[in-house]
Design an enzyme around this catalytic site. Sequence first.
Site, PDB file in Angstrom:
ATOM      1  N   GLU A 175       0.825  -1.207   0.000  1.00  0.00           N
ATOM      2  CA  GLU A 175       0.000   0.000   0.000  1.00  0.00           C
ATOM      3  C   GLU A 175       0.866   1.266   0.000  1.00  0.00           C
ATOM      4  OE1 GLU A 175      -4.109  -1.726   1.939  1.00  0.00           O
ATOM      5  OE2 GLU A 175      -2.697  -0.795   3.307  1.00  0.00           O
ATOM      6  N   GLU A 374      -5.730  -8.271  -1.369  1.00  0.00           N
ATOM      7  CA  GLU A 374      -6.433  -8.116  -0.102  1.00  0.00           C
ATOM      8  C   GLU A 374      -7.890  -7.832  -0.398  1.00  0.00           C
ATOM      9  OE1 GLU A 374      -4.988  -5.486   2.946  1.00  0.00           O
ATOM     10  OE2 GLU A 374      -2.888  -5.954   2.515  1.00  0.00           O
TER      11      GLU A 374
END
Length: 475
Positions: A175, A374
Site C-alpha cells: 500500500e 487483499e
Amino acid sequence: MSFPKEFLWGGATAANQCEGAWNVDGKGPSVCDHNRGGDLHTKRVFDKIIDGNRYYPSHDAIDHYNRFEEDIKLFGEMGFKVYRMSIAWSRIFPLGDEEFPNEQGLAHYDKVFDTCLKYGIEPLVTLSHFEMPMGIVEKYNGFETRKGIELFVKYATTVMERYKDKVKYWLTFNEVNFGMLPMGQLIILGMYDEDIMSGKKVDYQKQFQALHHVFLASAKTVIEGHKINPDFMIGNMIAHMTFYPLTPNPEDVRLTQTFDNLLNNFCSDVQVKGEYPYFIKEYFNEKNVTIHFEEGDVETLKEGTVDFYTFSYYATNCITAENGHEMTMGNLMGGVKNPHLKASDWGWQIDPTGLRITLNKLYDRYGIPLMVVENGLGAHDELVDGTVNDDYRIDYLRQHVDIMETALNDGVNLIGYTMWGPIDLISAGTGEMKKRYGFIYVDKDNDGSGTLNRYKKKSFYWYKKLIASQGEDRI
C-alpha cells in the site's frame, strides 16, 4: 469465461500482524512494534519508547512465528495455490544498517517457504508491509534521505538472493500510496505527532521527497531482482480507494477525479509507467513541493517498472463538494456514505460491483496482469461448539468472486486472489483481535488473553470447495 486452471487462489497476511516473537532470534523492533492496541472507538497510540506496562499487539500477535507449520498445513488443506506473506525486515537486519544479515531470521523463512512448497503453495512475498526497522527511523529518519534507498535495496537483494529458488512472486512496498496521506509519514519517515497524523501539520516537501526515495527503492529492487532471477515476477501494491461522485454535480465529478488521481493513480503511474504523471505538477505547485531528482533517477524509475499490479479492495466511498453528509469508514480513509450500499460492522461499505469497476479501470490504464491481494470482511465472530457459522463472510466473498469472474469475461487479465486474511490476526487499523477476517478462528481476545488454539470456520470448508472446483462451486 470461468477461472483459468492457473489462477492463483490463496490468502494474505503480514508479519507484524501474525508472527509475534517480536524480539526473539535476533529480531529488532519495527515501527509496528511501537503501536499499542485500540478498537473502533479508541485510536492506536505510537510510543517512541516501548513501555513495559502497555500492551502492544504485534509483540505476540497469533504466534504464527512458532505455529507457521500448523497454519500453512491448514492453508494447504484448503488447497491454496499461493500464500501472500511478508518478511519482517527487522528480522533480517535488526537495526536496518548491519553489514551482515541475521542468519537466524534468514533460516526461519527458509523453513516457512519449504513448508509452503511442501503443500504446493507458491509464496508471494511482500518485502515491506509497514515493518521498517526502528533503527532506521532513529538513525536516518526512514526514507528522508537516500540512505533509506540503499538500506532497503540491500535488504531486498539479500532475501531475493537467498530465496531465489523458492520464491517467484515478490511485492516491494505494501500500500505504497499510504505515503500520500498524513498518517503515512509514520511508515515512510517514522515520524509520529498527533497533529501530523490528523493532517493539521504536514511537511509536504519532506513527505513527498521521502516518497520519491521509496519509488526509487522499489524500482532499484525490480532492476536488481531481475538480475538475480530473470523469472521473478515483481509487483507493486496499492490500497485502491474507489470513489464515486455522490451526485451528478460537475463539482462532485471533478473532485472525485482529483481524489482518484492523487490517491490511486499517482503512485501506480510511477511504478507501472515509470514516470511522474502530468496531474501531479499542479498538486506539487499548490503544496510548494519540488522533488529533488539526482542524476539517473529518471532512468531508474523507467527501467524499474513492475511486472504486475496488485491492490487491496475492501469498500467504496462517495465524494462530494457539499457539506453535512453522513460519513463512513474505509481502508486508510473514509468518505461520504453511499445510500445504495450496506456496511460491515466497522462501517466499511460492501460493494462487489465496485471491484468490477476497479479491475476494468486498472487494466484499461495499465494493461499488465492484475491480482487482488487483499479483500475480506472484518466481523464479530462467535465461536460455538468449536466453529463459527460465518455465512455473512461466505456471502461477502461469494459476491466478490462472482464479480471477478465477470471481470475476466470483460477481458481483464486477473491472475490471482489472496483474501485478507485466511486466519484471524491483529487488525492494522485498530490493533484488535475482535475484528476477524479469517477462515480459521484464533482463540485470542483484544487484551491478549486466550489459548491461541485454531478452529475451522464454516467459510474454511466453503473456500476449500471453491478452490477445488476452480471457482465453480460457490454454494
